[in-house]
Design a protein around this motif. Structure first.
Motif, PDB file in Angstrom:
ATOM      1  N   ALA A 121       0.850  -1.194   0.000  1.00  0.00           N
ATOM      2  CA  ALA A 121       0.000   0.000   0.000  1.00  0.00           C
ATOM      3  C   ALA A 121       0.884   1.241   0.000  1.00  0.00           C
ATOM      4  O   ALA A 121       1.948   1.258   0.625  1.00  0.00           O
ATOM      5  CB  ALA A 121      -0.909   0.016   1.227  1.00  0.00           C
ATOM      6  N   VAL A 122       0.443   2.264  -0.712  1.00  0.00           N
ATOM      7  CA  VAL A 122       1.105   3.564  -0.675  1.00  0.00           C
ATOM      8  C   VAL A 122       0.300   4.435   0.282  1.00  0.00           C
ATOM      9  O   VAL A 122      -0.919   4.532   0.147  1.00  0.00           O
ATOM     10  CB  VAL A 122       1.183   4.198  -2.080  1.00  0.00           C
ATOM     11  CG1 VAL A 122       1.807   5.583  -2.014  1.00  0.00           C
ATOM     12  CG2 VAL A 122       1.973   3.291  -3.021  1.00  0.00           C
ATOM     13  N   VAL A 127       1.079   6.805   9.735  1.00  0.00           N
ATOM     14  CA  VAL A 127       0.590   5.423   9.774  1.00  0.00           C
ATOM     15  C   VAL A 127       1.305   4.671  10.892  1.00  0.00           C
ATOM     16  O   VAL A 127       2.512   4.833  11.084  1.00  0.00           O
ATOM     17  CB  VAL A 127       0.788   4.720   8.408  1.00  0.00           C
ATOM     18  CG1 VAL A 127       2.253   4.647   8.027  1.00  0.00           C
ATOM     19  CG2 VAL A 127       0.154   3.352   8.396  1.00  0.00           C
ATOM     20  N   ARG A 128       0.542   3.895  11.677  1.00  0.00           N
ATOM     21  CA  ARG A 128       1.160   3.006  12.668  1.00  0.00           C
ATOM     22  C   ARG A 128       1.575   1.734  11.937  1.00  0.00           C
ATOM     23  O   ARG A 128       0.757   1.085  11.295  1.00  0.00           O
ATOM     24  CB  ARG A 128       0.206   2.657  13.799  1.00  0.00           C
ATOM     25  CG  ARG A 128       0.827   1.618  14.768  1.00  0.00           C
ATOM     26  CD  ARG A 128       0.083   1.452  16.048  1.00  0.00           C
ATOM     27  NE  ARG A 128       0.112   2.635  16.879  1.00  0.00           N
ATOM     28  CZ  ARG A 128       1.144   3.036  17.629  1.00  0.00           C
ATOM     29  NH1 ARG A 128       2.266   2.353  17.610  1.00  0.00           N
ATOM     30  NH2 ARG A 128       1.060   4.108  18.366  1.00  0.00           N
ATOM     31  N   SER A 141      10.326   5.022   2.682  1.00  0.00           N
ATOM     32  CA  SER A 141       9.976   6.424   2.490  1.00  0.00           C
ATOM     33  C   SER A 141      10.227   6.831   1.039  1.00  0.00           C
ATOM     34  O   SER A 141      11.271   6.516   0.472  1.00  0.00           O
ATOM     35  CB  SER A 141      10.800   7.309   3.420  1.00  0.00           C
ATOM     36  OG  SER A 141      10.462   8.667   3.234  1.00  0.00           O
ATOM     37  N   LEU A 142       9.273   7.534   0.454  1.00  0.00           N
ATOM     38  CA  LEU A 142       9.429   8.000  -0.928  1.00  0.00           C
ATOM     39  C   LEU A 142       9.911   9.445  -0.999  1.00  0.00           C
ATOM     40  O   LEU A 142      10.147   9.967  -2.084  1.00  0.00           O
ATOM     41  CB  LEU A 142       8.115   7.846  -1.686  1.00  0.00           C
ATOM     42  CG  LEU A 142       7.643   6.405  -1.871  1.00  0.00           C
ATOM     43  CD1 LEU A 142       6.293   6.375  -2.572  1.00  0.00           C
ATOM     44  CD2 LEU A 142       8.674   5.576  -2.635  1.00  0.00           C
ATOM     45  N   GLY A 180       5.483  13.212   2.875  1.00  0.00           N
ATOM     46  CA  GLY A 180       4.878  12.971   1.572  1.00  0.00           C
ATOM     47  C   GLY A 180       4.228  11.610   1.566  1.00  0.00           C
ATOM     48  O   GLY A 180       3.149  11.412   2.101  1.00  0.00           O
ATOM     49  N   GLN A 181       4.953  10.616   1.019  1.00  0.00           N
ATOM     50  CA  GLN A 181       4.383   9.280   0.890  1.00  0.00           C
ATOM     51  C   GLN A 181       5.409   8.213   1.253  1.00  0.00           C
ATOM     52  O   GLN A 181       6.618   8.457   1.226  1.00  0.00           O
ATOM     53  CB  GLN A 181       3.891   9.062  -0.536  1.00  0.00           C
ATOM     54  CG  GLN A 181       2.767  10.018  -0.899  1.00  0.00           C
ATOM     55  CD  GLN A 181       2.436   9.990  -2.365  1.00  0.00           C
ATOM     56  OE1 GLN A 181       3.313  10.102  -3.207  1.00  0.00           O
ATOM     57  NE2 GLN A 181       1.160   9.847  -2.668  1.00  0.00           N
ATOM     58  N   ALA A 182       4.877   7.034   1.561  1.00  0.00           N
ATOM     59  CA  ALA A 182       5.705   5.861   1.834  1.00  0.00           C
ATOM     60  C   ALA A 182       4.987   4.643   1.284  1.00  0.00           C
ATOM     61  O   ALA A 182       3.764   4.643   1.140  1.00  0.00           O
ATOM     62  CB  ALA A 182       5.951   5.703   3.336  1.00  0.00           C
TER      63      ALA A 182
END
Length: 190
Positions: A121-122, A127-128, A141-142, A180-182
């Motif tokens: 999932a992105v 998030v835990r 990490s992105l 940002g996103q991971a």
């Protein structure tokens, strides 16, 4: 519980199984074996060409940089042009990738069919992270500036920059706060 921080700077590029390019392994289990249960890597794809065959392996490909690919799996075209959208396919079917508009970087998740299940999932924001019983969770990490709450790791915050990762088995390493996103991958036994 076991938690490891996996730095992007520590990864050495190695040739693909078929010799067609280079990959940087993020993590594998069991570590250092060709008979892995699961494997996560980043691949720089700069030219069209065949993918390596992995008998008994299912794959999830996520384009993390670039415009995408036309992924031809067993003669079927799959246009993978939506960034950060995980795409599943069997690793033992003949597969070729055709770049849509220049080079890409793919996050590859491979897992042994019938033995391991992987969910990719992105996520954005916070998030835990939680490893399932007997399984593992890996977060990559992105972007620069992600932080893993330090409550579990010696009471200090751990900063993750682009392509740094955290791998945990047997519990939760804490909360990941991204700028940002991971990509979060959860591995469990079948």
């Amino acid at each position: 519980m076991s938690t490891r921080i996996l730095r992007a700077a520590d990864r050495t590029p190695v040739p693909w199984k078929n010799g067609g390019g280079l990959t940087r392994e993020v993590a594998t289990a069991p570590a250092g074996t060709d008979g892995f249960d699961w494997r996560v890597s980043l691949a720089d794809v700069t030219a069209d060409g065949p993918f390596s065959l992995f008998p008994g392996i299912d794959r999830t490909l996520t384009v993390v940089e670039g415009a995408g690919m036309d992924l031809v799996v067993g003669g079927e075209h799959h246009i993978v042009d939506e960034p950060l959208w995980p795409h599943d396919f069997p690793g033992d079917r003949s597969t070729e990738g055709f770049l849509l508009s220049g080079p890409v970087v793919n996050l590859n998740v491979m897992y042994r069919r019938g033995r391991t299940r992987a969910e990719t999932a992105v996520v954005c924001g916070t998030v835990r992270l939680m490893a399932p019983p007997g399984g593992a969770v890996l977060a990559l990490s992105l972007d620069d500036g992600a932080v893993l709450d330090g409550a579990v790791l010696d009471g200090t915050d751990i900063r993750l920059d682009r392509y740094d990762a955290v791998l945990a088995e047997g519990g939760s390493p804490g909360v990941l706060r991204t700028m940002g996103q991971a990509v979060v991958i959860t591995f469990s036994d079948v």
